[in-house]
Design a protein around this motif. Sequence first.
Motif, short mmCIF file in Angstrom:
data_model
loop_
_atom_site.label_atom_id
_atom_site.label_comp_id
_atom_site.label_asym_id
_atom_site.label_seq_id
_atom_site.Cartn_x
_atom_site.Cartn_y
_atom_site.Cartn_z
N VAL A 127 0.92 -1.17 0.06
CA VAL A 127 -0.13 -0.11 0.05
C VAL A 127 0.74 1.30 0.06
CG1 VAL A 127 -1.95 -0.94 1.13
CG2 VAL A 127 -0.25 0.04 2.40
N PRO A 128 0.43 2.29 -0.47
CA PRO A 128 1.27 3.71 -0.51
C PRO A 128 1.36 4.39 0.78
CG PRO A 128 -1.14 4.06 -1.54
CD PRO A 128 -0.78 2.59 -1.32
N SER A 129 0.24 4.13 1.53
CA SER A 129 0.41 4.74 2.73
C SER A 129 -0.73 4.08 3.70
CB SER A 129 0.21 6.33 2.71
OG SER A 129 -1.06 6.63 2.28
N THR A 130 -0.79 4.09 5.25
CA THR A 130 -1.63 3.83 6.11
C THR A 130 -1.55 4.57 7.20
OG1 THR A 130 -2.46 1.93 7.35
CG2 THR A 130 -0.07 2.42 7.11
N VAL A 131 -2.84 4.67 8.08
CA VAL A 131 -2.85 5.31 9.38
C VAL A 131 -3.16 4.69 10.32
CG1 VAL A 131 -4.32 7.01 10.64
CG2 VAL A 131 -3.81 7.46 8.12
N HIS A 132 -2.37 4.65 11.40
CA HIS A 132 -2.48 3.82 12.61
C HIS A 132 -2.43 4.89 13.85
CE1 HIS A 132 -2.15 -0.41 11.30
NE2 HIS A 132 -1.37 0.10 10.26
N GLY A 133 -3.62 4.82 14.39
CA GLY A 133 -3.77 5.83 15.51
C GLY A 133 -3.23 7.45 14.98
N ASP A 134 -2.37 7.85 16.02
CA ASP A 134 -1.91 9.20 15.87
C ASP A 134 -0.83 9.36 14.57
OD1 ASP A 134 -3.15 10.90 17.94
OD2 ASP A 134 -2.49 9.03 18.95
N TRP A 135 -0.58 8.30 13.85
CA TRP A 135 0.79 8.41 13.02
C TRP A 135 0.08 7.79 11.16
CZ3 TRP A 135 5.75 9.36 13.57
CH2 TRP A 135 6.19 9.62 15.18
N LEU A 136 0.75 8.69 10.46
CA LEU A 136 0.63 8.31 9.24
C LEU A 136 1.88 7.69 8.60
CD1 LEU A 136 -0.51 8.69 5.85
CD2 LEU A 136 0.76 11.06 6.10
N LEU A 137 1.86 6.52 8.08
CA LEU A 137 2.94 5.93 7.58
C LEU A 137 2.88 5.85 5.94
CD1 LEU A 137 3.27 2.51 9.78
CD2 LEU A 137 4.05 4.85 10.37
N VAL A 138 4.04 6.37 5.22
CA VAL A 138 4.20 6.55 4.07
C VAL A 138 5.15 5.72 3.31
CG1 VAL A 138 4.25 8.09 2.12
CG2 VAL A 138 3.31 8.84 3.93
N PHE A 139 4.95 4.96 2.29
CA PHE A 139 5.59 4.00 1.78
C PHE A 139 5.96 4.48 0.49
CE2 PHE A 139 2.80 1.79 4.62
CZ PHE A 139 3.69 1.61 5.59
N LEU A 140 7.31 4.59 0.04
CA LEU A 140 7.94 5.38 -1.22
C LEU A 140 8.79 4.16 -1.88
CD1 LEU A 140 9.11 9.07 -0.18
CD2 LEU A 140 6.77 8.17 -0.87
N ASP A 141 8.50 4.13 -3.04
CA ASP A 141 9.31 3.37 -4.10
C ASP A 141 10.45 4.22 -4.72
OD1 ASP A 141 10.30 1.69 -5.90
OD2 ASP A 141 8.40 1.12 -7.05
N SER A 142 11.52 3.93 -4.32
CA SER A 142 12.70 4.88 -4.65
C SER A 142 13.61 3.97 -5.74
CB SER A 142 13.50 5.17 -3.52
OG SER A 142 14.01 4.09 -2.80
N THR A 143 13.18 2.81 -6.31
CA THR A 143 13.92 2.05 -7.14
C THR A 143 13.98 2.63 -8.64
OG1 THR A 143 12.09 0.62 -7.69
CG2 THR A 143 13.54 -0.08 -5.81
N ILE A 144 14.82 2.30 -9.47
CA ILE A 144 14.89 2.68 -10.75
C ILE A 144 15.30 1.08 -11.44
CG2 ILE A 144 16.34 3.66 -12.58
CD1 ILE A 144 17.59 5.56 -10.29
N PRO A 145 14.57 0.95 -12.36
CA PRO A 145 14.54 -0.48 -12.98
C PRO A 145 15.90 -0.65 -13.44
CG PRO A 145 12.65 0.49 -13.58
CD PRO A 145 13.45 1.44 -12.83
N GLU A 146 16.70 -1.82 -13.14
CA GLU A 146 17.95 -2.39 -13.52
C GLU A 146 19.04 -1.48 -13.00
OE1 GLU A 146 17.90 -3.50 -17.69
OE2 GLU A 146 16.00 -4.59 -17.46
#
Length: 288
Positions: A127-146
Amino acid sequence: QAHHYRTVDVSKLNMSATGPFVDLPPGSLRILQVTDTHLYGDPGGCLLGLNTLSSLDQVLALARWSLGEIDIILATGDLVHDASPRGYARLQNRLAAFGIPVYCIPGNHDLSARMAQHLAGHGVPLVPSTVHGDWLLVFLDSTIPEEDGGHLSAEELGRLKTALDSHPDKHALICLHHHPLPTGSAWMDEMAVDNADELLALVHSHPRVQGILWGHIHQHFERCLNGSWFLGSPSTCIQFTPGAPDFGLSYEPPGYRWLALLPNGEIRTGLHRLAALPEGLDMSSGGY
């Protein structure tokens, strides 16, 4: 929001009586981060002589014993070295066994589509992000193919800004694979996020971003910059020598990072490593 950050070496605690998650305020999030697991399709697969599956199993056993109850697992990239379906299946089996939410992001050795098929399709959603309680967690894709280095596309940065703008009342932790700050190791810093200035500008314009967390560097890193904590973590298998101009392996054992995210925005975190380096690692290796 003032930060009250502390690092605790949990190896010095009596785990039969206490642990890093004892006496946390109600509503705190207890997080286990594992990163750079480098699993293979073959369970006997080794990275520079070290069996990565066995090493991961030891680290997860240590986490179960030393942390007690955990709310969330974060797996921050380079999860399967050969991007094999069987490798992802083994990872999924181990992480899903905790029975708690697991959030994974790809590293330069992963294939995002294959991750989605063999993790998201089997109980470990991507997932790109999620909220748990008082926190927002954001997950970024920093990869470049190959490529080994990292980059945050305009789409990823836009998604981050939207998530932060949409949750102005939440504290935020941003997770990615590649490091946005230099480590002091010239060879490793050539593989950092190449447009980190754009990420830092976004972070600095959103004061409720309390932390940025990554893998990739196979070593401990922590620094506070303009009120946000930047945290790099050891691998569950091989470790790189900090501050080295060229590739080098460290004798530090594998480990994990734990984080406690408190409702007031405080981050408490620390590392826990195996008692000894597993056998088999080829310390003479010049790279992989």
